[in-house]
Design a protein around this motif. Structure first.
Motif, PDB file in Angstrom:
ATOM      1  N   VAL A 179      37.762  41.700  45.408  1.00 20.13           N
ATOM      2  CA  VAL A 179      37.445  41.040  44.140  1.00 20.13           C
ATOM      3  C   VAL A 179      35.953  40.760  43.987  1.00 20.13           C
ATOM      4  CG1 VAL A 179      37.795  38.666  44.982  1.00 20.13           C
ATOM      5  CG2 VAL A 179      38.233  39.215  42.565  1.00 20.13           C
ATOM      6  N   GLY A 180      35.244  40.637  45.094  1.00 21.01           N
ATOM      7  CA  GLY A 180      33.814  40.363  45.021  1.00 21.01           C
ATOM      8  C   GLY A 180      32.957  41.598  44.818  1.00 21.01           C
TER       9      GLY A 180
ATOM     10  N   PHE B  24      41.884  34.567  38.886  1.00 21.40           N
ATOM     11  CA  PHE B  24      42.387  34.780  40.245  1.00 21.40           C
ATOM     12  C   PHE B  24      41.770  33.778  41.218  1.00 21.40           C
ATOM     13  CE2 PHE B  24      41.503  36.697  44.412  1.00 21.40           C
ATOM     14  CZ  PHE B  24      42.801  36.839  44.881  1.00 21.40           C
ATOM     15  N   ARG B  25      40.474  33.568  41.084  1.00 21.46           N
ATOM     16  CA  ARG B  25      39.774  32.682  42.023  1.00 21.46           C
ATOM     17  C   ARG B  25      40.184  31.219  41.865  1.00 21.46           C
ATOM     18  NH1 ARG B  25      35.186  36.139  40.352  1.00 21.46           N
ATOM     19  NH2 ARG B  25      34.592  37.490  42.104  1.00 21.46           N
ATOM     20  N   THR B  26      40.691  30.849  40.694  1.00 17.36           N
ATOM     21  CA  THR B  26      41.042  29.440  40.485  1.00 17.36           C
ATOM     22  C   THR B  26      42.325  29.039  41.197  1.00 17.36           C
ATOM     23  OG1 THR B  26      42.324  29.869  38.457  1.00 17.36           O
ATOM     24  CG2 THR B  26      39.967  29.427  38.202  1.00 17.36           C
TER      25      THR B  26
ATOM     26  N   TYR C 262      43.704  23.662  41.149  1.00 18.83           N
ATOM     27  CA  TYR C 262      43.894  24.561  40.007  1.00 18.83           C
ATOM     28  C   TYR C 262      43.610  23.827  38.695  1.00 18.83           C
ATOM     29  CZ  TYR C 262      46.328  28.255  37.305  1.00 18.83           C
ATOM     30  OH  TYR C 262      46.659  29.267  36.445  1.00 18.83           O
TER      31      TYR C 262
ATOM     32  N   ARG D  66      44.675  28.922  44.261  1.00 16.34           N
ATOM     33  CA  ARG D  66      44.769  29.068  45.715  1.00 16.34           C
ATOM     34  C   ARG D  66      46.145  28.620  46.177  1.00 16.34           C
ATOM     35  NH1 ARG D  66      39.986  27.218  43.984  1.00 16.34           N
ATOM     36  NH2 ARG D  66      38.044  28.072  44.814  1.00 16.34           N
TER      37      ARG D  66
ATOM     38  N   LYS E 126      39.324  38.220  37.215  1.00 17.25           N
ATOM     39  CA  LYS E 126      38.761  37.802  38.500  1.00 17.25           C
ATOM     40  C   LYS E 126      38.563  36.288  38.545  1.00 17.25           C
ATOM     41  CE  LYS E 126      36.287  42.064  39.718  1.00 17.25           C
ATOM     42  NZ  LYS E 126      34.983  42.658  40.084  1.00 17.25           N
ATOM     43  N   ASP E 127      38.063  35.728  37.448  1.00 17.99           N
ATOM     44  CA  ASP E 127      37.829  34.285  37.408  1.00 17.99           C
ATOM     45  C   ASP E 127      39.135  33.507  37.537  1.00 17.99           C
ATOM     46  OD1 ASP E 127      35.122  34.705  37.117  1.00 17.99           O
ATOM     47  OD2 ASP E 127      35.139  34.514  34.935  1.00 17.99           O
TER      48      ASP E 127
ATOM     49  N   ASP F 134      39.808  23.099  38.445  1.00 20.12           N
ATOM     50  CA  ASP F 134      38.998  24.278  38.123  1.00 20.12           C
ATOM     51  C   ASP F 134      39.210  24.720  36.677  1.00 20.12           C
ATOM     52  OD1 ASP F 134      38.048  24.217  40.668  1.00 20.12           O
ATOM     53  OD2 ASP F 134      39.114  25.993  41.378  1.00 20.12           O
TER      54      ASP F 134
ATOM     55  N   ALA G  20      42.338  40.738  46.550  1.00 15.92           N
ATOM     56  CA  ALA G  20      41.562  39.661  47.168  1.00 15.92           C
ATOM     57  C   ALA G  20      40.458  40.213  48.068  1.00 15.92           C
ATOM     58  CB  ALA G  20      42.489  38.752  47.972  1.00 15.92           C
TER      59      ALA G  20
END
Length: 360
Positions: free
Chosen positions: A308-309, A151-153, A57, A155, A148-149, A60, A305
């Motif tokens: 999201v793509g 969220f992706r960072t 995290y 995990r 979205k960005d 990123d 999730a």
């Protein structure tokens, strides 16, 4: 910070987004851990890396925003000057573009301890700010792509995620066709007004039957027989199972799947409640079909999730049309309770809390 797993996730993400808005660094605090026997009993504290991959995290975030200094676990080293900003209450409007920066600038100006131009790496200031939940409005800020960005960072903890992958592997070994993952809320602390167990079972069963009828093979045989159920209450799973099995479904959950994997089962059972939830995540996100509950932040996170793509926002496309905001937190629907969504991802929808303008 306290709360359930995804409340903690949202609070941490909100801290970062607020810091970016203020042109500041961020100190991610410790998390309060919950008792398994009473989820409202917060017993101890732990650093966020117990649940999340904080090293990744930080990396990123550093790559995306090099000026953002991220500290964790209440690290206040070298911060000798402290200013307290006005805390936001739950029902006050969430922050959006410009509002938090204005609050911080105003707080510094009125405090009289230091001026903003004087603040530097050599003369840092710690600003205390409290926000109970859903503190940044991505819709009002027109930041759906940034959401979205971010969220992706973030995990989950690698070891917990690996246990989740092992649970999903065990599920794949048991099934021969498509699987439907269902998130069932049957824990003792789950408010009945958020969608009680009987309501969930009725609606899930109805939609499972509709899905089966719409996916028959050329000979009219069912292609979907397997249902994976995620719930923190094994008794609720058994209740659901008793209704589904006479209809021809095979019901799986992580405990039954791991019966022949004692080493994995032992690790899962040794986890705290919120950490165990992470071991469900892979199965819920990766299943062919998913059914959840809009009033549950875990269901919301899984639906997000899974989609999201895709172009646009799943909730704007499939969940929110026809609804209106009753308050900053609640949303009214014209036909509750109902089930909405796309072909592969559906949510039970009720009038009440809807956090997706601010989450995840």
């Amino acid at each position: 910070m306290n709360g359930g797993l995804n409340n903690l996730r949202n609070k941490m993400q909100t801290c970062v987004r607020l810091a970016i808005s203020a042109g500041a660094g961020v100190i991610i605090p410790t998390f309060a851990t919950r008792s398994d026997s009473n989820l409202m009993d917060y017993q101890t504290e732990e650093c966020p890396d117990a649940l999340f991959d904080i090293a990744r995290y930080q990396q990123d975030l550093s790559e995306a925003c090099p000026q953002l200094n991220v500290r964790v676990c209440n690290d206040t080293t070298g911060l000798n000057t402290t200013i307290e900003a006005k805390f936001r209450t739950y029902h006050e409007p969430s922050h959006s573009k410009g509002t938090f920066r204005s609050l911080i600038d105003d707080t510094i100006a009125k405090n009289g301890v230091i001026t903003r131009p004087e603040i530097s790496a050599k003369k840092p200031v710690r600003i205390l700010y409290g926000d109970p939940y859903v503190g940044w409005n991505y819709v009002a800020s027109a930041e759906m792509e940034m959401k979205k960005d971010l969220f992706r960072t973030l995990r989950y903890n690698n070891k917990l995620s690996e246990l989740g992958r092992q649970v999903f592997d065990a599920l794949k070994q048991k099934i021969t066709g498509p699987v439907v993952a269902v998130h069932l809320r049957g824990e003792v602390d789950w408010p009945d007004g958020f969608g009680g167990l009987d309501l969930q079972i009725d609606l899930y069963t109805q939609k499972l039957l509709e899905l089966r009828d719409s996916t028959l093979d050329v000979n009219g045989n069912a292609t979907i027989r397997d249902v994976y159920v995620s719930c923190g209450n094994p008794d609720a799973i058994r209740t659901f199972q008793k209704g589904l099995e006479p209809l021809g479904y095979v019901v799986h959950d992580k405990l039954t799947l791991l019966t022949n994997h004692s080493d994995i089962l032992e690790k899962v059972q040794a986890l705290r409640f919120d950490a165990r939830a992470i071991t469900e995540y892979e199965s819920l996100v990766s299943a062919d079909y998913f059914m959840g509950l809009l009033t549950s932040s875990l269901s919301d996170l899984v639906a997000y999730a899974r989609t999201v793509g895709e172009e646009g926002d799943y909730f704007d496309k499939y969940i929110h049309p026809g609804s209106t905001r009753a308050t900053s937190v609640d949303r009214e629907y014209p036909d509750p309770p109902s089930v909405k969504g796309n072909e592969h991802t559906k949510l039970i929808v009720l009038t009440g809390p809807d956090i997706m303008d601010y989450f995840p």
